[in-house]
Every structure is written in C-alpha cells, then in structure tokens.
Motif scaffolding. Structure first.
Motif, PDB file in Angstrom:
ATOM      1  N   PRO A   9     -10.292 -17.016 -15.322  1.00 30.08           N
ATOM      2  CA  PRO A   9      -9.045 -16.555 -15.501  1.00 30.08           C
ATOM      3  C   PRO A   9      -8.156 -16.947 -14.234  1.00 30.08           C
ATOM      4  O   PRO A   9      -8.739 -17.283 -13.227  1.00 30.08           O
ATOM      5  N   PRO A  10      -7.011 -17.293 -14.368  1.00 22.76           N
ATOM      6  CA  PRO A  10      -6.243 -17.395 -12.918  1.00 22.76           C
ATOM      7  C   PRO A  10      -6.222 -16.217 -12.045  1.00 22.76           C
ATOM      8  O   PRO A  10      -6.133 -15.177 -12.331  1.00 22.76           O
ATOM      9  N   PRO A  11      -6.001 -16.680 -10.732  1.00 20.02           N
ATOM     10  CA  PRO A  11      -5.988 -15.586  -9.883  1.00 20.02           C
ATOM     11  C   PRO A  11      -4.659 -15.056  -9.575  1.00 20.02           C
ATOM     12  O   PRO A  11      -3.782 -15.486  -8.484  1.00 20.02           O
ATOM     13  N   PRO A  12      -4.126 -14.053 -10.350  1.00 19.82           N
ATOM     14  CA  PRO A  12      -2.794 -13.764 -10.030  1.00 19.82           C
ATOM     15  C   PRO A  12      -2.577 -12.908  -8.806  1.00 19.82           C
ATOM     16  O   PRO A  12      -3.529 -12.436  -8.366  1.00 19.82           O
ATOM     17  N   TRP A  13      -1.279 -13.198  -8.329  1.00 16.59           N
ATOM     18  CA  TRP A  13      -0.998 -12.280  -7.043  1.00 16.59           C
ATOM     19  C   TRP A  13       0.116 -11.467  -7.393  1.00 16.59           C
ATOM     20  O   TRP A  13       1.091 -11.662  -8.198  1.00 16.59           O
ATOM     21  N   LEU A  14       0.284 -10.313  -6.637  1.00 15.15           N
ATOM     22  CA  LEU A  14       1.506  -9.437  -6.559  1.00 15.15           C
ATOM     23  C   LEU A  14       1.907  -9.101  -5.157  1.00 15.15           C
ATOM     24  O   LEU A  14       1.164  -8.492  -4.425  1.00 15.15           O
ATOM     25  N   LEU A  15       3.107  -9.514  -4.954  1.00 14.79           N
ATOM     26  CA  LEU A  15       3.909  -9.326  -3.585  1.00 14.79           C
ATOM     27  C   LEU A  15       4.679  -8.369  -3.745  1.00 14.79           C
ATOM     28  O   LEU A  15       5.468  -8.371  -4.502  1.00 14.79           O
ATOM     29  N   MET A  16       4.497  -7.356  -2.893  1.00  7.62           N
ATOM     30  CA  MET A  16       5.561  -6.175  -2.847  1.00  7.62           C
ATOM     31  C   MET A  16       6.211  -5.933  -1.312  1.00  7.62           C
ATOM     32  O   MET A  16       5.613  -5.923  -0.446  1.00  7.62           O
ATOM     33  N   PHE A  17       7.646  -5.898  -1.431  1.00  5.37           N
ATOM     34  CA  PHE A  17       8.337  -5.893  -0.372  1.00  5.37           C
ATOM     35  C   PHE A  17       9.017  -4.517  -0.114  1.00  5.37           C
ATOM     36  O   PHE A  17       9.703  -4.199  -1.332  1.00  5.37           O
ATOM     37  N   SER A  18       9.641  -4.030   0.758  1.00  7.97           N
ATOM     38  CA  SER A  18      10.540  -2.987   0.895  1.00  7.97           C
ATOM     39  C   SER A  18      11.480  -3.163   2.134  1.00  7.97           C
ATOM     40  O   SER A  18      10.736  -3.672   2.820  1.00  7.97           O
ATOM     41  N   ALA A  19      12.629  -2.622   2.298  1.00 14.37           N
ATOM     42  CA  ALA A  19      13.563  -3.033   3.172  1.00 14.37           C
ATOM     43  C   ALA A  19      14.694  -1.958   3.082  1.00 14.37           C
ATOM     44  O   ALA A  19      14.854  -1.326   2.055  1.00 14.37           O
ATOM     45  N   ALA A  20      15.552  -1.789   4.076  1.00 17.71           N
ATOM     46  CA  ALA A  20      16.420  -0.705   4.155  1.00 17.71           C
ATOM     47  C   ALA A  20      17.781  -1.214   3.332  1.00 17.71           C
ATOM     48  O   ALA A  20      18.557  -0.207   2.944  1.00 17.71           O
ATOM     49  N   ASP A  21      17.810  -2.426   3.376  1.00 18.94           N
ATOM     50  CA  ASP A  21      19.051  -2.884   2.699  1.00 18.94           C
ATOM     51  C   ASP A  21      18.608  -4.419   2.073  1.00 18.94           C
ATOM     52  O   ASP A  21      17.596  -4.900   2.348  1.00 18.94           O
ATOM     53  N   ARG A  22      19.661  -4.735   1.288  1.00 25.20           N
ATOM     54  CA  ARG A  22      19.317  -6.089   0.694  1.00 25.20           C
ATOM     55  C   ARG A  22      19.092  -7.199   1.437  1.00 25.20           C
ATOM     56  O   ARG A  22      18.326  -8.247   1.232  1.00 25.20           O
TER      57      ARG A  22
END
Length: 441
Positions: A9-22
């Motif tokens: 199977p492919p090695p899927p990645w999930l990157l998640m970010f947060s910030a105060a504004d765009r």
C-alpha cells in the motif's frame, strides 16, 4: 491471520496546521512546502512540542500518498489554487454533529476496497466477516475486479454495501460517531446497520436477498438522473411511450427516473435535446418501479423473520413520508425500500432543520454530494461541511485521511487518531507544522 497485500500500500500522509488567521496559515504551508521540496522527509516537519489549537482557529489539512503530493497540496493552498489534496476551514464546531450518508448503486469502481483490506485493520476485519456472510464473498471479488463494470446488482451491490460498512467500522474505531444516518436506496441497508437496527449478519442477509431479487426483476431496465424537479419529471415521464417513472427525489432539482430501457433512454434523449443535464446510471435494473412488483412477495417471505432492534442512532427514513416512521428495517420496510421512490431530499431537509451542518458520504465514490449540497442551499444552511470518504481511483487510505482532515478543519478533535499518525493535533503559529503519517496496516 492478517491479509497479505497483493501490492504494497502507498504510505499516505496527513499534515494538519492551525493558525490565528489565514495569512499565518498560508505562511506555515509555504514554509512546509519549501522544506519538503528541498528533500526533507515529512517527519522532519514535526514540531519540537505540540500545542492544542483550541477552537475558533484557521485550519488546513493536506493528504497525499507521497511527498511530492504533499508539496503540491501545500503550494497550491499557499498560492490560492484549488486542489483535492488540501482542505481548509475555521474550527467553528460544525463537525461536532455529523450525519453519515450512504449512497446506492453507481458508486462502484474496480479497485475499490483494496486499500481497506491492506491498510485499515478494523475495516479489513469487517470485510473478512462479510466474506463469509455474503453468497459471492467479498475479498476475492474486490481484489480481482478488472477494469470496467463489476457486474449485475447481485454482484455489485453487496460489494458497495461491504465497503460502506467496513468504512463506517473504521470510523467507529477512531471514536467517531454520527449524529444521524440516512441512506439512499441500497444505502439504507448500511444505514440500518450503523444505526443499530440490524446486526452485521442481518444487514448482509438483507442486501443479499434484495440484490438477488432486483437482478431477477431487472428485465433490461435502466435508470438515469435528471436535473429537474420531480413534479416536472413526473409529467415528462407520462409523455414518453412505454413505462418510465420517478425513482428518487434526490434534490430539489435532481430526480432519478427508471423503467424500460428504451423508454428511459428516450426520455433522456428528449431532455438532453432541450439542454437538460442527464446521466445514465450504471445498472440494468429498474428498482423503485412497477418492474419489481413481482419479487416483493418473495422478498417479504425471505425476510419475514427479521427482528430489528430499536435504532441507537437516529435513522432518517428515505422510504416513508414520515422521516421517523415506526417499523424500521422489517421485511415490509425493505419491500417498500425497493419499490417506493427514494425521498432523499426530504431526509436531508429534515436533518438540516435539526441543525446538522456536516454531512459525510460513506462509500466507494460520492454520488450524494451534489444533491446534499443543493438541498442544503435550498434550506439556507450557512457554510456546511459536505465531504466523502471515497473517491474513484484514489486509494481509500488517502481519501479517508482527507476526510479526517476535513473534519479536523471544522473543529473536530478525533479521539483515536494517534493510532494512525505519529503526532496528534496542531501547533501554534510560531511552531513548525505537525506532520501525521498513516502507518498502520
């Protein structure tokens, strides 16, 4: 014993970010894209420490099967370009109350389910159980399906059902729970199981009987979606020689028709000549029409001893005028499910009026997303989340991580996500963005 993957199977990645504004979110995405483009592995972006993002923050999630895909998704977001690799949103709590929706025939594609077998243990466990419960099995058909059609209803529909319930069990394993469930035609069988009305064994029995009898009653029937309201379509059906009727009210301006193949195609041709958008559904049967009347007594007889439980999760019916009828999941209910027009837009309207703003279509490929969005617009729902768990020709591992990312972006903290990733939540804007690797299986 664990299943042996036929292809790694492919090695899927999930990157998640947060910030105060765009702007801060964009800067984080651009920095991460440059880092990965310079050759750093995704795990190099892990922050020194993780901080809770809390609520009311801007969020971004990027999912891909390889580093190049992550770079593309991050770069496209930073440049303001659309891409299926990224999703963003404000953590406004919309995902806290989510309806799980299950579609019908037409979502199938060769190759569906294979990543579930290789990558998601909870899903694979359910598929192994269904491999015993369903007459034609599950695992071999999913692994061996060649390009092209998967077959008649009694071959294809049990496989769609299997992918639906296996995916639902995987989401359960992460601690996710629906606020309500709804199904479209065949999808009601999966909805019944997820609601708790039917055991897995009984749900498999219903889908096996229903699909076998539908194939028996097929007789060369056809189905098609028509982008007109159901009242207009019903009038146009009456003007076509032969038998063609309304089979589903999918959205305010999307109706499914079914009937004799020649009559159905004649209606589609006439409407397309007038500029009406239509699409034939890949099925050679005519469910929700008089053509199934001959098999309904047998269906009731074969399912007469069903003893459904009271649903634990609200199940909004698409069969009856009352969206909360008594007698759900009985033999007579499944006869009505096969014969009556599908009241899907009624069900979505009911959920919208109950304050639900997040809708997850669970299945191999989205067939309900456009009608859900159209119905929510008609109901005046502001900024809903409408997302699918599967996408044709996309490994489930990637599309499922994309789904988790979309839920995260609208404020949902996923209880058991650490079982599929290296790090858990998000970072402050002065930290490097967290990187999540799907490495189980």
């Amino acid at each position: 014993m664990p299943l042996t993957p036929t292809v790694p199977p492919p090695p899927p990645w999930l990157l998640m970010f947060s910030a105060a504004d765009r702007d801060a979110l964009t800067d984080s995405a651009r920095t991460a894209a440059e880092l990965l483009a310079d050759g750093a592995p995704p795990e190099a972006a892990l922050p020194a420490r993780l901080l809770s993002a809390g609520h009311d923050t801007e969020r971004l999630a990027v999912a891909a099967a390889e580093t190049a895909g992550l770079v593309e998704g991050l770069s496209f977001f930073a440049d303001g370009l659309p891409s299926p690799r990224w999703v963003s949103g404000r953590a406004d709590g919309a995902a806290a109350r989510t309806a799980w929706c299950f579609g019908g025939h037409g979502s199938q594609w060769p190759g569906m389910g294979r990543a579930l077998l290789n990558w998601a243990p909870e899903a694979a466990k359910v598929l192994r159980e269904l491999d015993v419960l369903l007459p034609n099995g599950v695992i071999e058909p999913l692994l061996s399906a060649a390009d092209g059609e998967l077959g008649p209803p009694d071959t294809t529909q049990p496989l769609i059902f299997a992918v639906q319930v296996a995916t639902a069990h995987w989401l359960w394993s992460l601690g996710l729970r629906p606020e309500a469930v709804v199904g479209h035609s065949l999808g009601e069988v999966a909805a019944a199981h997820v609601a708790g009305a039917l055991t897995l064994e009984d749900a498999a029995r219903v889908v096996a009987v229903r699909s076998r009898l539908l194939a028996k009653a097929g007789g060369g029937g056809a189905m098609a979606t028509v982008n007109l309201d159901r009242h207009t379509v019903a009038r146009r059906c009456e003007q076509v020689p032969g038998t063609v009727v309304v089979a589903a009210h999918s959205a305010p301006r999307q109706t499914v028709v079914t009937g004799e193949s020649e009559a159905t195609r004649a209606l589609v041709s006439a409407l397309e000549a007038e500029g009406v958008r239509c699409r034939l559904i890949r099925i050679n049967a005519a469910s929700h029409s008089p053509f199934v009347d001959s098999v309904l007594p047998q269906l009731r007889a074969e399912l007469a001893d069903l003893a459904p439980a009271t649903p634990r999760v609200p199940w909004v019916s698409t069969v009856d005028a009352d969206p909360d009828p008594v007698g759900l999941a009985t033999a007579d209910y499944w006869a009505r499910n096969l014969r009556r027009p599908v009241r899907f837009t009624q069900a979505v309207s009911t959920l919208a009026r109950r304050g639900i703003r997040a809708y997850v279509e669970i299945g191999p490929h989205p067939v309900l997303i456009p009608p859900i969005r159209e119905t929510l617009r008609a109901e005046g729902v502001d900024d809903p989340l409408v997302i699918a768990s599967g996408q044709r020709q996309t490994p489930e591992s990637v599309s499922l991580l994309r789904l988790l990312g979309a839920l995260y972006c609208r404020g949902l903290e996923i209880p058991a996500l650490e079982g599929y990733v290296h790090a858990e939540v998000t970072t402050a804007t002065d930290q490097m963005p967290p990187t999540h690797r799907a490495d189980r299986g």
